[in-house]
Design a protein around this motif. Structure first.
Motif, PDB file in Angstrom:
ATOM      1  N   LEU A 264     -21.836  20.751  19.525  1.00  0.00           N
ATOM      2  CA  LEU A 264     -22.501  20.579  18.224  1.00  0.00           C
ATOM      3  C   LEU A 264     -21.983  21.594  17.216  1.00  0.00           C
ATOM      4  O   LEU A 264     -21.776  21.276  16.039  1.00  0.00           O
ATOM      5  CB  LEU A 264     -24.021  20.733  18.373  1.00  0.00           C
TER       6      LEU A 264
ATOM      7  N   PRO B  82     -24.202  14.541  17.391  1.00  0.00           N
ATOM      8  CA  PRO B  82     -25.023  14.542  18.614  1.00  0.00           C
ATOM      9  C   PRO B  82     -24.960  13.222  19.391  1.00  0.00           C
ATOM     10  O   PRO B  82     -24.873  13.226  20.616  1.00  0.00           O
ATOM     11  CB  PRO B  82     -26.438  14.788  18.086  1.00  0.00           C
TER      12      PRO B  82
ATOM     13  N   PRO C 284     -24.684  22.190  23.295  1.00  0.00           N
ATOM     14  CA  PRO C 284     -24.843  22.748  21.943  1.00  0.00           C
ATOM     15  C   PRO C 284     -23.536  23.313  21.381  1.00  0.00           C
ATOM     16  O   PRO C 284     -23.336  23.320  20.166  1.00  0.00           O
ATOM     17  CB  PRO C 284     -25.884  23.863  22.141  1.00  0.00           C
TER      18      PRO C 284
ATOM     19  N   LYS D   1     -30.841  17.612  19.132  1.00  0.00           N
ATOM     20  CA  LYS D   1     -30.241  18.940  18.957  1.00  0.00           C
ATOM     21  C   LYS D   1     -31.062  20.032  19.657  1.00  0.00           C
ATOM     22  O   LYS D   1     -31.326  21.106  19.113  1.00  0.00           O
ATOM     23  CB  LYS D   1     -30.078  19.288  17.479  1.00  0.00           C
TER      24      LYS D   1
END
Length: 557
Positions: A417, A423, A414, A515
């Motif tokens: 991200l 992703p 994450p 996600k």
């Protein structure tokens, strides 16, 4: 040194070690260029004492376990320290029969004749493992503060007596560095106080006050260190960074230096970049056989990304260096961009980040990609630009190794991200993420076992892990160091890593594309068999490598 074939006959044939485990250890020893005995011990395939006894019996010599012997200083010093270290021998006892000497090669007749002539004693050779002898050799040292104080005070007296102040100050600085190196320090701090100058060593991650030097000598020491590292001696108001080298009997020691002005004077921090750290491998760092298998699978890929994560000082870069050491051969072009370059590695092209010339991680990485690389190491992903270039490099046929500051392996995904990396790019490029911490190892010279009731243990560890560890047990055996001369009364010597290695499986790829949170990714990884850092740490606790307190402290941090 005993031949591998003979060692296999001694350990495998009677069933002490399985054939497949021994063969794997041989392969690891070849890859990491270390002794097979060391791999067997580090992988906990056999205990040092058991292996020593078996080898001694096979060679036809008596065996001695030095860690269980109290060695008198007078006996120890019959053989000079320099001879003991060079020949890997220790005098451990003396009686009417002669001088008992622990040797790694007890059949070395020329050495025995030399010792007889040197000591005037009849030599009685015993077999001891090299690991046991090296640990016992540290007994030559006095207590840290006691011996170091004697050395420095002697040099300070020379400063007062000498018209030329330079030579004694040179000796003081060299003594500080030499003694820090001998005591396995990673950093030396020289801190100006109100009335004196405090010297502190960071040993196994903990700072120790070593010596107070009269304040009047502080500026001389600062000037000497500035000269050594080619820094400006007339600059006292701005921070300065430099590096130098010092030739020691064991190696050429690289030193990174930082000098920062404080209210009471300039503070010095010296980072000692020892070859000992450069020579570390996955086994000695503390990777389990299961985790080494995952890492080996990842580095066999021709492209993709390997991420090492953890807080500052958790050994991330050292882990990447250990992987680079395996990958480093003449068939591939390896380039790194680092800040700073910790160790110079022969055969690898290393670039130092330089903010003054605007050579950033991103710019250096772009330049590397024009140099036809096969493998790239990026010291740290600090920004979106570096993250995107690294991911793109991993997609276009390069194996990329890098680090991130995150709490565990799952949080890394994450975090990418957050850096605006798509992703699907993360899912298709990241091979593994390695979460890690460093914990202090128990001193083998003063290690003692103690028992803990299951209910006491359950109060200390997380509820989701504790029950399965105590199931069916009336008591638990744990270990601690009681403190001795060898470990300077701390109960610990050296450090070892605790790890979690998260493989990017098809299921985890799907979670990344969706996600998912780090908790969801971690839950899936654990379901697929990943051992968390805490579980890896607790395994090392039960094996006697470290203490429960150390593991819980490091995970909380």
């Amino acid at each position: 040194m005993i031949k591998t074939s003979k060692l296999k006959e001694i350990l495998v044939k009677p069933g002490y070690i399985k054939t497949e485990d021994f063969d794997k250890a041989v392969a690891q020893a070849k890859i990491n260029k270390i002794e097979i005995e060391k791999v067997l011990l580090d992988n906990n395939l056999i205990k040092d004492e058991q292996m020593g006894q078996l080898i001694a019996d096979a060679l036809g010599f008596l065996y001695v376990n030095l860690s269980k012997k109290t060695i008198d200083d007078a006996v120890l010093k019959i053989i000079p320290e320099i001879v003991a270290q060079k020949q890997l021998i220790i005098a451990f006892d003396k009686d009417q029969a002669g001088l008992k000497v622990a040797m790694n090669e007890p059949a070395d007749l020329p050495l025995i004749h030399f010792l007889t002539k040197k000591t005037g004693e009849k030599i009685i050779p015993f077999y001891a493992t090299s690991r046991d002898i090296l640990k016992a050799a540290k007994l030559y040292r006095k207590e840290l503060k006691e011996e170091f104080s004697e050395i420095i005070l002697k040099h300070l007296a020379q400063v007062k007596e000498s018209k030329d102040e330079k030579m004694p100050v040179i000796k003081i600085v060299e003594s500080i560095i030499n003694y820090a190196y001998a005591n396995r320090s990673s950093d030396i701090h020289v801190e100006p106080q109100e009335n004196d100058s405090l010297v502190r060593f960071r040993i196994d991650g903990v700072l120790h006050d070593v010596l107070s030097i009269p304040k009047e000598y502080h500026d001389m020491i600062v000037s000497r260190i500035k000269i050594m590292s080619n820094l400006r001696t007339d600059e006292h108001k701005n921070p300065q960074d430099g590096k130098c080298s010092l030739k020691l009997p064991e190696e050429k020691l690289d030193i990174r230096i930082s000098i920062v002005p404080m209210t009471r004077g300039e503070k010095i921090v010296m980072r000692l970049l020892s070859k000992k750290m450069r020579d570390l491998n996955l086994v000695t760092l503390g990777f389990s056989a299961e985790n080494i298998k995952k890492v080996t699978k990842a580095i066999d890929s021709s492209f993709g990304m390997i991420l090492s994560t953890g807080p500052t000082g958790s050994g991330k870069t050292t882990s990447l260096y250990a992987i680079l050491k395996i990958l480093n051969n003449r068939d591939v072009n390896i380039s790194t961009i680092e800040d700073p370059v910790e160790y110079d590695i022969e055969g690898i092209n290393q670039i130092q980040v330089n903010e003054e010339t605007n050579l950033t991680f991103a710019k250096g990485l772009r330049a590397i990609l024009r140099q036809d690389p096969d493998i790239i190491m990026v010291g740290e992903i600090r920004d979106e630009d570096t993250a995107k270039i690294s991911i793109n490099a991993a997609m276009t046929g390069h194996l990329v190794l890098t680090t991130l500051h995150t709490n565990d392996a799952a949080t890394t995904l994450p975090r990418l991200l957050d850096m605006k990396v798509k992703p699907y790019l993360i899912a298709s490029t990241v091979l593994i993420t390695i979460g890690q911490r460093l914990v202090r190892k128990i001193c083998s010279n003063c290690i003692k076992s103690y028992t803990l009731k299951p209910e006491q243990f359950l109060k200390l560890v997380p509820k989701n892990i504790g029950p399965k560890l105590v199931e069916g047990k009336k008591s638990l055996t744990l270990y601690r160091g009681t403190g001795c001369k060898l470990c300077h009364k701390t109960g610990y010597i050296d450090r070892v890593g605790i790890f979690e290695v998260l493989e990017i499986s098809p299921a985890i790829r799907e979670l990344i594309v969706k996600k998912a949170t780090s908790q969801e990714i971690k839950k899936q990884a654990i379901g697929e068999g990943m051992k968390t850092m805490l579980e890896d740490g607790l395994e090392k606790v039960f094996l006697g490598a470290t203490t429960l307190e150390e593991v819980l402290r490091s995970i909380k941090e």
